[in-house]
Scaffold this motif. Structure first.
Motif, PDB file in Angstrom:
ATOM      1  N   VAL A 206       0.834  -1.204   0.000  1.00  0.00           N
ATOM      2  CA  VAL A 206       0.000   0.000   0.000  1.00  0.00           C
ATOM      3  C   VAL A 206       0.869   1.254   0.000  1.00  0.00           C
ATOM      4  N   PRO A 207       0.340   2.374  -0.513  1.00  0.00           N
ATOM      5  CA  PRO A 207       1.086   3.634  -0.447  1.00  0.00           C
ATOM      6  C   PRO A 207       1.278   4.069   0.999  1.00  0.00           C
ATOM      7  N   ALA A 208       2.307   4.822   1.238  1.00  0.00           N
ATOM      8  CA  ALA A 208       2.632   5.240   2.610  1.00  0.00           C
ATOM      9  C   ALA A 208       1.538   6.122   3.203  1.00  0.00           C
ATOM     10  N   LYS A 209       0.900   6.950   2.383  1.00  0.00           N
ATOM     11  CA  LYS A 209      -0.050   7.930   2.913  1.00  0.00           C
ATOM     12  C   LYS A 209      -1.464   7.379   3.069  1.00  0.00           C
ATOM     13  N   ASP A 210      -1.833   6.429   2.227  1.00  0.00           N
ATOM     14  CA  ASP A 210      -3.230   5.984   2.236  1.00  0.00           C
ATOM     15  C   ASP A 210      -3.283   4.493   1.983  1.00  0.00           C
ATOM     16  N   GLY A 211      -3.649   3.715   3.012  1.00  0.00           N
ATOM     17  CA  GLY A 211      -3.683   2.271   2.873  1.00  0.00           C
ATOM     18  C   GLY A 211      -5.063   1.706   2.676  1.00  0.00           C
ATOM     19  N   ALA A 212      -6.048   2.537   2.333  1.00  0.00           N
ATOM     20  CA  ALA A 212      -7.424   2.071   2.207  1.00  0.00           C
ATOM     21  C   ALA A 212      -7.714   1.644   0.769  1.00  0.00           C
ATOM     22  N   LEU A 213      -8.454   0.546   0.654  1.00  0.00           N
ATOM     23  CA  LEU A 213      -8.966   0.109  -0.636  1.00  0.00           C
ATOM     24  C   LEU A 213     -10.486   0.152  -0.574  1.00  0.00           C
ATOM     25  N   LYS A 214     -11.097   0.831  -1.524  1.00  0.00           N
ATOM     26  CA  LYS A 214     -12.546   0.960  -1.536  1.00  0.00           C
ATOM     27  C   LYS A 214     -13.162  -0.057  -2.481  1.00  0.00           C
TER      28      LYS A 214
END
Length: 282
Positions: free
Chosen positions: A252-260
């Motif tokens: 995941v990217p460092a800033k945003d680990g959310a998957l919608k």
């Protein structure tokens, strides 16, 4: 080299218009093809159908590969280059979508990538702001082909679609064949039963039903997600009676680990069949 912005995932998930196959004999036929752009390892061109009454233009990115060469899927791997197509804004024609036949996996570890080892065509759906009149398209294509190393290929292609252009049966057949090679839509015997994303553990968990999965020949999974996310090698946890569970490590990217929900595209290859669907997370 011109900068090319990657197509957004919504573009990859956009539905193509229905492409019906119909042929008839025409005394004179105008070809809707660009010239081949040649590079080491292969050649590329655009083939298009006539402007449709709703302003859409069915088309394909046609890639001819020499033996031993490969090109890349939507999610190519760490060192690959996914295909990108753009049209000069002055032409007033937009690229609504590009779709892909089921890919293959090549290599292991850091050398792993996903793509095609034979000539391939990617269906495109173009849309014109004008519903009539002569069209002249200036199309820019950027992709990678590889053998021992990856070679970036950039080509500027031109294509004319005069008003009243007669349908070319061969060109239409090429487009229809490319659409027919796409993965099927989910069905009762081939679908995702459940999907979840463990953000803390950085893993996708999937439960699926497939036509002929077995422990001896488990299905292959291919995933593509938002920019910055990447997916490791799927781990088949269990297979029984055509149903199986799998886990997929996610970087995941460092800033945003959310998957919608809807942000990840899954392609499943099971035997001779394949299925494509966006994932809806529990």
């Amino acid at each position: 080299m011109k900068h090319h912005r990657l197509l957004e995932n919504a573009t990859h998930l956009a539905a193509l218009a229905s492409l019906a196959a119909y042929f008839f004999i025409i005394p004179t036929v105008q070809a809707a093809q660009s010239e081949w752009a040649h590079s080491e390892g292969g050649a590329i061109r655009i083939v298009a159908d006539r402007l449709q009454p709703d302003g859409t233009i069915p088309a394909i990115l046609d890639i001819r590969l020499q033996p031993g060469w490969k090109t890349y899927w939507l999610e190519p791997g760490a060192s690959g280059i996914p295909p990108q197509v753009s049209i000069d804004p002055k032409d007033r024609v937009s690229v609504l979508g590009m779709r892909f036949p089921p890919p293959k996996s090549f290599g292991e570890g850091v050398d792993h990538y996903t793509g095609y080892d034979k000539s391939v065509a990617f269906p495109l759906l173009l849309e014109s702001e004008r519903k009539s009149g002569d069209l002249s398209l200036n199309i820019s294509v950027f992709l990678g082909i590889c053998k021992d190393i990856c070679i970036p290929v950039q080509a500027d292609l031109s294509l004319s679609l005069p008003e009243g252009t007669a349908e070319n049966p061969l060109d239409r057949a090429r487009i229809d064949d490319a659409v027919a090679a796409l993965p099927e839509q989910p069905s009762e015997t081939f679908k995702v039963k459940a999907a979840s994303f463990d953000a803390s553990g950085k893993r996708l968990r999937l439960s699926l039903v497939t036509p002929d999965a077995s422990a001896e020949k488990p299905p292959e999974l291919f995933l593509a997600g938002p920019r910055g996310f990447s997916f490791g090698k799927p781990e088949i946890i269990s297979v029984a009676n055509g149903a199986f569970d799998a886990e997929v490590p996610v970087r995941v990217p460092a800033k945003d680990g959310a998957l919608k929900s809807g942000s990840v595209l899954l392609v499943v290859r099971s035997g001779k069949r394949s299925m494509e669907t966006p994932l809806a997370f529990d």
